[in-house]
Design a protein around this motif. Structure first.
Motif, mmCIF file in Angstrom:
data_model
loop_
_atom_site.group_PDB
_atom_site.id
_atom_site.type_symbol
_atom_site.label_atom_id
_atom_site.label_comp_id
_atom_site.label_asym_id
_atom_site.label_seq_id
_atom_site.Cartn_x
_atom_site.Cartn_y
_atom_site.Cartn_z
ATOM 1 N N VAL A 98 0.863 -1.193 0.000
ATOM 2 C CA VAL A 98 0.000 0.000 0.000
ATOM 3 C C VAL A 98 0.895 1.236 0.000
ATOM 4 C CG1 VAL A 98 -1.780 1.285 1.244
ATOM 5 C CG2 VAL A 98 -1.833 -1.225 1.204
ATOM 6 N N ILE A 99 0.907 1.936 -1.125
ATOM 7 C CA ILE A 99 1.736 3.125 -1.308
ATOM 8 C C ILE A 99 0.828 4.273 -1.749
ATOM 9 C CG2 ILE A 99 3.786 4.080 -2.422
ATOM 10 C CD1 ILE A 99 4.625 1.237 -3.135
ATOM 11 N N LEU A 100 1.062 5.466 -1.202
ATOM 12 C CA LEU A 100 0.235 6.630 -1.505
ATOM 13 C C LEU A 100 1.127 7.783 -1.958
ATOM 14 C CD1 LEU A 100 -1.995 6.599 1.724
ATOM 15 C CD2 LEU A 100 -2.388 5.352 -0.410
ATOM 16 N N VAL A 101 0.592 8.615 -2.858
ATOM 17 C CA VAL A 101 1.294 9.825 -3.292
ATOM 18 C C VAL A 101 0.298 10.970 -3.372
ATOM 19 C CG1 VAL A 101 3.043 8.568 -4.618
ATOM 20 C CG2 VAL A 101 0.960 9.363 -5.755
ATOM 21 N N GLY A 102 0.818 12.198 -3.354
ATOM 22 C CA GLY A 102 -0.032 13.378 -3.512
ATOM 23 C C GLY A 102 0.603 14.595 -2.873
ATOM 24 N N ASP A 103 -0.005 15.756 -3.103
ATOM 25 C CA ASP A 103 0.483 17.003 -2.521
ATOM 26 C C ASP A 103 -0.641 18.025 -2.574
ATOM 27 O OD1 ASP A 103 1.941 19.065 -1.502
ATOM 28 O OD2 ASP A 103 3.446 19.098 -3.095
ATOM 29 N N GLU A 104 -0.815 18.770 -1.469
ATOM 30 C CA GLU A 104 -1.877 19.770 -1.436
ATOM 31 C C GLU A 104 -1.526 21.033 -2.184
ATOM 32 O OE1 GLU A 104 0.113 20.773 2.601
ATOM 33 O OE2 GLU A 104 0.296 19.343 0.955
ATOM 34 N N GLY A 105 -0.247 21.238 -2.482
ATOM 35 C CA GLY A 105 0.146 22.418 -3.231
ATOM 36 C C GLY A 105 0.089 23.691 -2.412
ATOM 37 N N GLU A 128 -6.399 7.140 -9.122
ATOM 38 C CA GLU A 128 -6.438 8.563 -8.787
ATOM 39 C C GLU A 128 -7.741 8.926 -8.113
ATOM 40 O OE1 GLU A 128 -6.211 12.908 -11.075
ATOM 41 O OE2 GLU A 128 -5.301 11.122 -11.970
ATOM 42 N N ALA A 129 -7.641 9.757 -7.079
ATOM 43 C CA ALA A 129 -8.834 10.211 -6.366
ATOM 44 C C ALA A 129 -9.595 11.219 -7.209
ATOM 45 C CB ALA A 129 -8.441 10.847 -5.038
ATOM 46 N N THR A 130 -10.873 11.358 -6.913
ATOM 47 C CA THR A 130 -11.719 12.334 -7.596
ATOM 48 C C THR A 130 -12.402 13.198 -6.545
ATOM 49 O OG1 THR A 130 -13.589 10.795 -7.621
ATOM 50 C CG2 THR A 130 -12.120 10.800 -9.546
ATOM 51 N N GLY A 131 -13.025 14.281 -6.995
ATOM 52 C CA GLY A 131 -13.759 15.136 -6.065
ATOM 53 C C GLY A 131 -12.997 16.394 -5.716
ATOM 54 N N ASP A 132 -13.613 17.189 -4.841
ATOM 55 C CA ASP A 132 -13.064 18.488 -4.493
ATOM 56 C C ASP A 132 -11.779 18.401 -3.688
ATOM 57 O OD1 ASP A 132 -15.206 19.625 -5.765
ATOM 58 O OD2 ASP A 132 -16.410 19.823 -3.937
ATOM 59 N N SER A 133 -11.579 17.307 -2.972
ATOM 60 C CA SER A 133 -10.408 17.191 -2.098
ATOM 61 C C SER A 133 -9.355 16.272 -2.698
ATOM 62 C CB SER A 133 -10.828 16.675 -0.719
ATOM 63 O OG SER A 133 -11.697 17.571 -0.081
ATOM 64 N N GLN A 134 -9.192 16.314 -4.013
ATOM 65 C CA GLN A 134 -8.252 15.380 -4.627
ATOM 66 C C GLN A 134 -6.800 15.769 -4.416
ATOM 67 O OE1 GLN A 134 -8.130 15.342 -8.947
ATOM 68 N NE2 GLN A 134 -9.377 17.194 -9.019
ATOM 69 N N PHE A 135 -6.519 17.051 -4.161
ATOM 70 C CA PHE A 135 -5.139 17.463 -3.925
ATOM 71 C C PHE A 135 -4.833 17.357 -2.434
ATOM 72 C CE2 PHE A 135 -6.149 19.975 -7.829
ATOM 73 C CZ PHE A 135 -5.363 19.212 -8.685
ATOM 74 N N ILE A 136 -4.282 16.217 -2.046
ATOM 75 C CA ILE A 136 -4.021 15.901 -0.639
ATOM 76 C C ILE A 136 -2.623 15.311 -0.529
ATOM 77 C CG2 ILE A 136 -4.666 14.389 1.285
ATOM 78 C CD1 ILE A 136 -7.565 14.651 0.319
ATOM 79 N N LEU A 147 -7.489 3.475 7.413
ATOM 80 C CA LEU A 147 -7.267 4.812 7.943
ATOM 81 C C LEU A 147 -6.094 5.483 7.235
ATOM 82 C CD1 LEU A 147 -7.719 7.055 10.083
ATOM 83 C CD2 LEU A 147 -6.202 5.756 11.596
ATOM 84 N N ILE A 148 -6.335 6.712 6.757
ATOM 85 C CA ILE A 148 -5.292 7.544 6.160
ATOM 86 C C ILE A 148 -5.389 8.936 6.780
ATOM 87 C CG2 ILE A 148 -4.301 8.504 4.052
ATOM 88 C CD1 ILE A 148 -5.694 6.336 2.464
ATOM 89 N N VAL A 149 -4.246 9.515 7.068
ATOM 90 C CA VAL A 149 -4.171 10.911 7.505
ATOM 91 C C VAL A 149 -3.497 11.709 6.401
ATOM 92 C CG1 VAL A 149 -3.455 12.488 9.327
ATOM 93 C CG2 VAL A 149 -3.886 10.080 9.863
ATOM 94 N N ASP A 161 -11.874 5.301 4.767
ATOM 95 C CA ASP A 161 -12.237 4.356 3.712
ATOM 96 C C ASP A 161 -11.138 4.302 2.647
ATOM 97 O OD1 ASP A 161 -12.605 6.826 2.509
ATOM 98 O OD2 ASP A 161 -14.788 6.678 2.471
ATOM 99 N N LEU A 162 -9.892 4.389 3.102
ATOM 100 C CA LEU A 162 -8.708 4.312 2.246
ATOM 101 C C LEU A 162 -8.715 5.331 1.119
ATOM 102 C CD1 LEU A 162 -7.621 0.557 1.866
ATOM 103 C CD2 LEU A 162 -6.386 2.447 2.937
ATOM 104 N N GLY A 163 -9.163 6.546 1.435
ATOM 105 C CA GLY A 163 -9.038 7.643 0.496
ATOM 106 C C GLY A 163 -10.237 7.915 -0.369
ATOM 107 N N GLU A 164 -11.321 7.174 -0.169
ATOM 108 C CA GLU A 164 -12.527 7.433 -0.964
ATOM 109 C C GLU A 164 -13.168 8.760 -0.573
ATOM 110 O OE1 GLU A 164 -13.822 5.725 -3.524
ATOM 111 O OE2 GLU A 164 -12.119 4.351 -3.453
ATOM 112 N N SER A 165 -13.121 9.099 0.703
ATOM 113 C CA SER A 165 -13.689 10.355 1.187
ATOM 114 C C SER A 165 -12.826 10.883 2.323
ATOM 115 C CB SER A 165 -15.134 10.160 1.657
ATOM 116 O OG SER A 165 -15.184 9.238 2.742
#
Length: 362
Positions: A98-105, A128-136, A147-149, A161-165
């Protein structure tokens, strides 16, 4: 003859006790220097990104612009996939697939950012995540609990829910920038968060995320100015800031501050009390990353330099607690200890390099 022999032996013993033991207390420990370090390259590919683990881990990941490399049971790096998508990389130590990537900018001025993406097959494929909070920017993951923080423009976020919301971790913390973060070793799903508001005041929070629902926010454990380098081990908490390294050994109830050896990169006067001097550039001061070794400080970085910590048990009396290893040339943002080697990887701006702390072997 026996009297003469006894006299000679006495003189020899006295000479040894006086001169033979006088060297050790003033001997300076040998430290690695930044100038001797080389940026990490694997298969002639310069390594640019270091993956940060959550919890206990037995492997490590690094990435070049083209490849993802893994080190597991051996000390050899093995190419396992193409480079992950753009963003900071974290993985679950309990399930390294389980590997995650991203950046809020840059949330307040626009621009930057990288879409939150996840892999459950060790980087072979990405969703790739979708929705308004995709830049995380992902910060920690416990995939067994879903659980993801993460950090977003809203502040410190949590997904169950592993990044769904995603939701704000607590309503009281809405809008505060995440400028420091660490998981606490040996305390599952408990984190330290340094959250900064307007004016540069940062507050340190300890958050237990093991229960679903809104997290209860206690009073902050500490206030400090600007960015903080955080680390935790059981009831020990460490904060590197513009005034030095603050340490608590009772869960944040009491604190001591250490600047010995860090005087050139920290301030004696607290800006929260006395303000910043008018002619001072705060970007030249402060601490940005902190590494522990078995619950004790090991390494800390300033804007351009690296420092190694020496305990009072092994350092000479005339040596400061923190030894300056020299200029790095860019800011180290994170450390990760390699599980199979006695070395630490440091993430600087666009490069990764290994450090072999001499104090660990002393």
């Amino acid at each position: 003859m026996s009297t003469l022999l006894a006299l000679l032996l006495s003189l020899f013993v006295a000479f040894f006790l006086i001169f033979g033991t006088a060297v050790e207390p003033t001997a300076r420990p040998t430290v690695a220097t930044v100038e001797a370090m080389e940026a990490l390259a694997i298969e002639d590919e310069p390594i640019e990104r270091l993956a940060l683990p959550t919890g206990d881990y037995s492997n490590a990941y690094v990435a070049s612009s083209e490849s993802l490399f893994e080190q597991n049971s051996s000390s050899a790096w093995i190419r396992i996939a193409d480079a992950p998508p753009v963003g900071e990389i974290i993985f679950d130590g309990a399930d390294p697939d389980v590997i995650l990537v991203g950046d809020e900018g840059d949330c307040f001025r626009g621009g930057g950012g990288a879409a939150f993406q996840s892999s459950i097959d060790g980087g072979q494929s990405w969703t790739e995540a979708t929705g308004d909070s995709q830049f995380i920017r992902p910060l920690a993951v416990w995939s067994e609990s879903d659980l993801i923080v993460g950090a977003g423009c809203e502040g410190l976020l949590v997904s169950r829910d592993l990044g769904e919301s995603w939701t704000i971790v607590a309503d009281d913390l809405l809008g505060l920038s995440v400028t420091g973060f660490a998981t606490i070793e040996n305390r599952e799903q408990t984190v330290l968060a340094g959250l900064t508001g307007e004016g540069g005041t940062s507050r340190l929070y300890e958050l237990d995320l093991s229960e679903s629902g809104e997290t209860t926010v206690e009073e902050p454990l500490l206030e400090y100015y600007g960015i903080g380098a955080l680390a935790g081990y059981e009831d020990r908490i460490f904060v590197g800031s513009i005034t030095g390294v603050s340490s608590s050994f009772d869960g944040g109830e009491t604190w001591v501050v250490d600047r010995a050896g860090l005087e050139d990169v920290t301030l004696e006067r607290d800006p929260l009390v006395d303000g910043l001097p008018a002619d001072l550039d705060p970007s030249n001061y402060g601490l940005y990353a902190l590494a522990l070794d078995e619950g004790n400080p090991l390494l800390v970085s300033s804007a351009t330099s690296l420092f190694e910590h020496w305990s009072t048990d092994i350092r000479p009396a005339d040596m400061p607690m923190w030894e300056d290893l020299g200029s790095v040339g860019s800011t180290i943002r994170a450390f990760v200890a390699l599980p199979q080697e006695s070395s630490v990887l440091a993430q600087a701006d666009g490069m990764v390099f290994p450090i072999v702390p001499e104090s660990v072997d002393s």
